[in-house]
Design a protein around this motif. Structure first.
Motif, PDB file in Angstrom:
ATOM      1  N   VAL A 160      33.088 -21.482  32.983  1.00  0.00           N
ATOM      2  CA  VAL A 160      34.412 -21.427  33.790  1.00  0.00           C
ATOM      3  C   VAL A 160      34.580 -22.939  34.218  1.00  0.00           C
ATOM      4  CG1 VAL A 160      34.285 -18.869  34.569  1.00  0.00           C
ATOM      5  CG2 VAL A 160      32.983 -20.842  35.808  1.00  0.00           C
ATOM      6  N   TYR A 161      35.972 -23.083  34.301  1.00  0.00           N
ATOM      7  CA  TYR A 161      36.384 -24.338  34.855  1.00  0.00           C
ATOM      8  C   TYR A 161      36.616 -24.379  36.520  1.00  0.00           C
ATOM      9  CZ  TYR A 161      37.479 -26.525  30.187  1.00  0.00           C
ATOM     10  OH  TYR A 161      37.506 -26.962  29.142  1.00  0.00           O
ATOM     11  N   ALA A 162      36.420 -25.422  37.000  1.00  0.00           N
ATOM     12  CA  ALA A 162      36.751 -25.509  38.526  1.00  0.00           C
ATOM     13  C   ALA A 162      37.232 -26.772  38.997  1.00  0.00           C
ATOM     14  CB  ALA A 162      35.095 -25.093  39.268  1.00  0.00           C
ATOM     15  N   SER A 163      38.042 -26.684  39.927  1.00  0.00           N
ATOM     16  CA  SER A 163      38.685 -28.079  40.599  1.00  0.00           C
ATOM     17  C   SER A 163      37.835 -28.289  41.897  1.00  0.00           C
ATOM     18  CB  SER A 163      40.193 -27.744  40.748  1.00  0.00           C
ATOM     19  OG  SER A 163      40.548 -26.248  41.609  1.00  0.00           O
ATOM     20  N   VAL A 164      38.313 -29.428  42.337  1.00  0.00           N
ATOM     21  CA  VAL A 164      37.585 -29.921  43.438  1.00  0.00           C
ATOM     22  C   VAL A 164      38.390 -29.641  44.669  1.00  0.00           C
ATOM     23  CG1 VAL A 164      36.549 -31.816  44.758  1.00  0.00           C
ATOM     24  CG2 VAL A 164      36.162 -31.843  42.114  1.00  0.00           C
ATOM     25  N   VAL A 165      37.577 -29.046  45.773  1.00  0.00           N
ATOM     26  CA  VAL A 165      38.576 -28.814  46.879  1.00  0.00           C
ATOM     27  C   VAL A 165      37.870 -29.726  47.955  1.00  0.00           C
ATOM     28  CG1 VAL A 165      38.792 -26.977  49.011  1.00  0.00           C
ATOM     29  CG2 VAL A 165      38.686 -26.299  46.643  1.00  0.00           C
ATOM     30  N   HIS A 166      36.682 -30.184  48.151  1.00  0.00           N
ATOM     31  CA  HIS A 166      36.007 -31.030  49.094  1.00  0.00           C
ATOM     32  C   HIS A 166      35.009 -31.724  48.133  1.00  0.00           C
ATOM     33  CE1 HIS A 166      37.956 -29.353  52.509  1.00  0.00           C
ATOM     34  NE2 HIS A 166      37.136 -28.070  52.428  1.00  0.00           N
ATOM     35  N   THR A 167      35.137 -33.079  48.450  1.00  0.00           N
ATOM     36  CA  THR A 167      33.993 -33.978  47.756  1.00  0.00           C
ATOM     37  C   THR A 167      32.582 -33.909  48.088  1.00  0.00           C
ATOM     38  OG1 THR A 167      34.774 -35.795  48.903  1.00  0.00           O
ATOM     39  CG2 THR A 167      35.959 -35.332  46.748  1.00  0.00           C
ATOM     40  N   GLY A 168      31.689 -34.554  47.497  1.00  0.00           N
ATOM     41  CA  GLY A 168      30.348 -34.856  48.415  1.00  0.00           C
ATOM     42  C   GLY A 168      29.296 -34.874  47.221  1.00  0.00           C
ATOM     43  N   GLU A 169      28.109 -34.670  47.616  1.00  0.00           N
ATOM     44  CA  GLU A 169      27.042 -34.825  46.647  1.00  0.00           C
ATOM     45  C   GLU A 169      26.326 -33.515  46.081  1.00  0.00           C
ATOM     46  OE1 GLU A 169      25.842 -37.812  46.042  1.00  0.00           O
ATOM     47  OE2 GLU A 169      27.444 -38.979  47.292  1.00  0.00           O
ATOM     48  N   GLU A 197      32.787 -28.307  47.768  1.00  0.00           N
ATOM     49  CA  GLU A 197      33.453 -27.046  47.541  1.00  0.00           C
ATOM     50  C   GLU A 197      34.437 -27.139  46.347  1.00  0.00           C
ATOM     51  OE1 GLU A 197      36.631 -24.343  50.322  1.00  0.00           O
ATOM     52  OE2 GLU A 197      35.068 -25.465  51.386  1.00  0.00           O
ATOM     53  N   LEU A 198      34.191 -26.189  45.792  1.00  0.00           N
ATOM     54  CA  LEU A 198      34.932 -25.979  44.466  1.00  0.00           C
ATOM     55  C   LEU A 198      35.799 -24.588  44.222  1.00  0.00           C
ATOM     56  CD1 LEU A 198      32.080 -27.072  41.810  1.00  0.00           C
ATOM     57  CD2 LEU A 198      33.629 -28.545  42.910  1.00  0.00           C
ATOM     58  N   GLN A 199      36.869 -24.909  43.571  1.00  0.00           N
ATOM     59  CA  GLN A 199      37.726 -23.642  43.267  1.00  0.00           C
ATOM     60  C   GLN A 199      37.476 -23.331  41.852  1.00  0.00           C
ATOM     61  OE1 GLN A 199      40.088 -21.858  45.256  1.00  0.00           O
ATOM     62  NE2 GLN A 199      40.631 -20.442  43.566  1.00  0.00           N
ATOM     63  N   VAL A 200      37.157 -22.065  41.585  1.00  0.00           N
ATOM     64  CA  VAL A 200      37.012 -21.567  40.324  1.00  0.00           C
ATOM     65  C   VAL A 200      38.360 -21.137  39.717  1.00  0.00           C
ATOM     66  CG1 VAL A 200      35.513 -20.220  38.714  1.00  0.00           C
ATOM     67  CG2 VAL A 200      34.545 -20.947  40.809  1.00  0.00           C
ATOM     68  N   VAL A 202      23.780 -22.738  45.147  1.00  0.00           N
ATOM     69  CA  VAL A 202      25.454 -22.354  44.768  1.00  0.00           C
ATOM     70  C   VAL A 202      25.692 -21.036  45.512  1.00  0.00           C
ATOM     71  CG1 VAL A 202      26.910 -21.716  42.988  1.00  0.00           C
ATOM     72  CG2 VAL A 202      24.867 -23.442  42.342  1.00  0.00           C
ATOM     73  N   VAL A 203      26.718 -21.189  46.415  1.00  0.00           N
ATOM     74  CA  VAL A 203      27.231 -20.092  47.349  1.00  0.00           C
ATOM     75  C   VAL A 203      28.572 -19.778  47.406  1.00  0.00           C
ATOM     76  CG1 VAL A 203      27.211 -19.305  49.842  1.00  0.00           C
ATOM     77  CG2 VAL A 203      25.348 -20.812  49.180  1.00  0.00           C
ATOM     78  N   LEU A 204      28.764 -18.514  46.947  1.00  0.00           N
ATOM     79  CA  LEU A 204      29.979 -17.908  46.785  1.00  0.00           C
ATOM     80  C   LEU A 204      30.763 -17.793  48.154  1.00  0.00           C
ATOM     81  CD1 LEU A 204      32.137 -16.936  44.802  1.00  0.00           C
ATOM     82  CD2 LEU A 204      31.280 -14.513  44.941  1.00  0.00           C
ATOM     83  N   ASP A 225      33.817 -13.479  37.164  1.00  0.00           N
ATOM     84  CA  ASP A 225      34.137 -12.943  38.732  1.00  0.00           C
ATOM     85  C   ASP A 225      34.276 -13.838  39.557  1.00  0.00           C
ATOM     86  OD1 ASP A 225      33.780 -10.093  37.174  1.00  0.00           O
ATOM     87  OD2 ASP A 225      31.994 -10.073  38.159  1.00  0.00           O
ATOM     88  N   TRP A 226      34.029 -15.041  39.392  1.00  0.00           N
ATOM     89  CA  TRP A 226      34.230 -16.014  40.300  1.00  0.00           C
ATOM     90  C   TRP A 226      35.732 -16.652  40.298  1.00  0.00           C
ATOM     91  CZ3 TRP A 226      29.282 -19.244  38.878  1.00  0.00           C
ATOM     92  CH2 TRP A 226      28.185 -18.536  39.164  1.00  0.00           C
ATOM     93  N   ILE A 227      36.557 -16.388  39.379  1.00  0.00           N
ATOM     94  CA  ILE A 227      37.571 -16.904  39.098  1.00  0.00           C
ATOM     95  C   ILE A 227      38.663 -16.639  40.479  1.00  0.00           C
ATOM     96  CG2 ILE A 227      39.773 -16.977  37.461  1.00  0.00           C
ATOM     97  CD1 ILE A 227      38.194 -16.889  35.234  1.00  0.00           C
ATOM     98  N   GLY A 228      39.382 -17.446  40.791  1.00  0.00           N
ATOM     99  CA  GLY A 228      40.047 -17.390  41.990  1.00  0.00           C
ATOM    100  C   GLY A 228      39.326 -17.429  43.298  1.00  0.00           C
ATOM    101  N   ARG A 229      38.030 -17.720  43.248  1.00  0.00           N
ATOM    102  CA  ARG A 229      37.055 -17.795  44.430  1.00  0.00           C
ATOM    103  C   ARG A 229      36.772 -19.109  44.608  1.00  0.00           C
ATOM    104  NH1 ARG A 229      33.790 -12.267  44.585  1.00  0.00           N
ATOM    105  NH2 ARG A 229      33.814 -12.755  47.084  1.00  0.00           N
ATOM    106  N   ARG A 230      35.958 -19.492  45.573  1.00  0.00           N
ATOM    107  CA  ARG A 230      35.565 -20.785  46.023  1.00  0.00           C
ATOM    108  C   ARG A 230      33.932 -20.792  45.763  1.00  0.00           C
ATOM    109  NH1 ARG A 230      39.478 -24.080  50.082  1.00  0.00           N
ATOM    110  NH2 ARG A 230      41.463 -23.757  48.947  1.00  0.00           N
ATOM    111  N   LEU A 231      33.252 -21.934  45.600  1.00  0.00           N
ATOM    112  CA  LEU A 231      31.785 -21.933  45.824  1.00  0.00           C
ATOM    113  C   LEU A 231      31.526 -23.284  46.370  1.00  0.00           C
ATOM    114  CD1 LEU A 231      30.860 -21.628  41.814  1.00  0.00           C
ATOM    115  CD2 LEU A 231      30.592 -20.098  43.578  1.00  0.00           C
TER     116      LEU A 231
END
Length: 238
Positions: free
Chosen positions: A218-227, A178-181, A234-236, A166-172
Motif C-alpha cells: 500500500v502507498y502512504a503519504s506523510v502527515v507528520h515528519t520525523g525519524e 504519522e502516515l496516511q494510507v 507500527v500503530v494504527l 484494511d489500512w486504506i483511509g486510516r493512519r499509522l
C-alpha cells in the motif's frame, strides 16, 4: 483506539529511480517521503508526465546499478564495481543501453504531475508486510526477495491474518512519524526481475495478477515528519 499492528523489519531507500538501492537501520521522513528516496531519475524529454521516466521496464540492466544517498550526494556502483556520481559519465553509461535519447533529472526534481513528490510511481512511501510476502512465497513455491517489490518499509505483523488493505483511509504512527494510507500499489513487470541480476521470473507477476488482482503493498503519504528506525512499532491510530 490504537492498535499495535507490527514492527519495522526492513528499511529500503532507492536514491535513483529503477536502480538498486540501500538498506538502512534508520531514516528521516520528509514531506515528500523517505529522505533521499527517488532523489534522481532518467527521463525521455519527448514524453509527458509519468511516461517520461526511463525505468527498468525498458532497460532491465538498470537494476544492477546500486545507488547510495550520502548527505545530498548520489554515489552509484555498477555491477563490475565501477563508481559514479550523478554526472555526465553515468549518463553516458546508461545512454549506451538505450537507443532513445536520455536526460538526467536534477537532484530532487519534482514529479511532473505531483510537484510535492519526487520521482515516485504513486505516492510518498510504499509499505509491504511480511504476511503478504509469505503468502506470495507459498504460492510461488520458494522465498522471494522483498526488494523485488521496492517497498520503503517491510512491516513484520503482530498478527499474520492482518491485511494491509484494511489500512486504506486510516493512519499509522511509526516512531515519530504519522502516515496516511492512501491506496493499493498495483504491480507491473518490475516484480518479475531479480533485484541483483535482473533475471526474469514471469510467474511472480502471473500469481500476483491471479491471486491478488495485481495489488501488493500500500502507498502512504506523510502527515507528520520525523525519524523511523528498525524495530519501531507500527500503530494504527485512526
Amino acid at each position: 483506539m490504537t492498535v499495535n499492528v507490527g514492527v519495522i523489519r526492513e528499511i529500503n531507500r532507492y536514491p535513483v529511480k529503477s536502480f538498486g538501492g540501500e538498506q538502512l537501520d534508520a531514516c528521516r521522513i520528509e514531506p515528500y517521503g523517505l529522505e533521499g528516496d527517488r532523489f534522481c531519475s532518467f527521463y525521455d524529454e519527448s514524453k509527458e508526465g509519468w511516461a517520461r521516466y526511463i525505468t527498468a521496464r525498458r532497460i532491465p540492466k538498470m537494476l544492477t546499478y546500486r545507488a547510495r544517498y550520502l548527505g545530498g550526494e548520489i554515489e552509484v556502483t555498477s555491477e563490475d564495481g565501477r563508481r559514479f556520481g550523478w554526472d555526465e559519465s553515468l549518463l553516458q553509461e546508461i545512454q549506451a543501453l538505450s537507443r532513445v535519447p536520455i536526460k538526467m533529472s536534477k537532484p530532487r526534481d519534482p514529479h511532473p504531475e505531483h510537484p510535492h513528490l519526487l520521482s515516485v510511481d504513486g505516492a510518498s512511501i510504499l509499505l509491504v508486510t511480511d504476511a503478504s510476502l509469505n503468502r506470495l512465497a507459498e504460492l510461488r513455491g520458494h522465498d522471494l526477495d522483498q526488494r523485488r517489490f521496492r517497498g520503503n518499509f517491510v512491516i513484520a505483523l503482530s498478527d499474520s491474518t492482518t491485511f494491509e488493505g484494511d489500512w486504506i483511509g486510516r493512519r499509522l504512527r511509526i516512531g515519530g512519524v504519522e502516515l496516511q494510507v492512501d491506496e493499493f500499489c498495483e504491480r507491473c513487470v518490475m516484480t518479475t526481475m531479480d533485484p541483483d541480476t535482473a533475471a526474469k521470473d514471469p510467474d511472480v507477476l502471473k500469481i500476483v495478477h491471479k491471486e491478488m488482482n495485481l495489488k501488493f503493498g500500500v502507498y502512504a503519504s506523510v502527515v507528520h515528519t520525523g525519524e523511523i528506525a528498525l524495530g519501531d512499532e507500527v500503530v494504527l491510530i485512526d
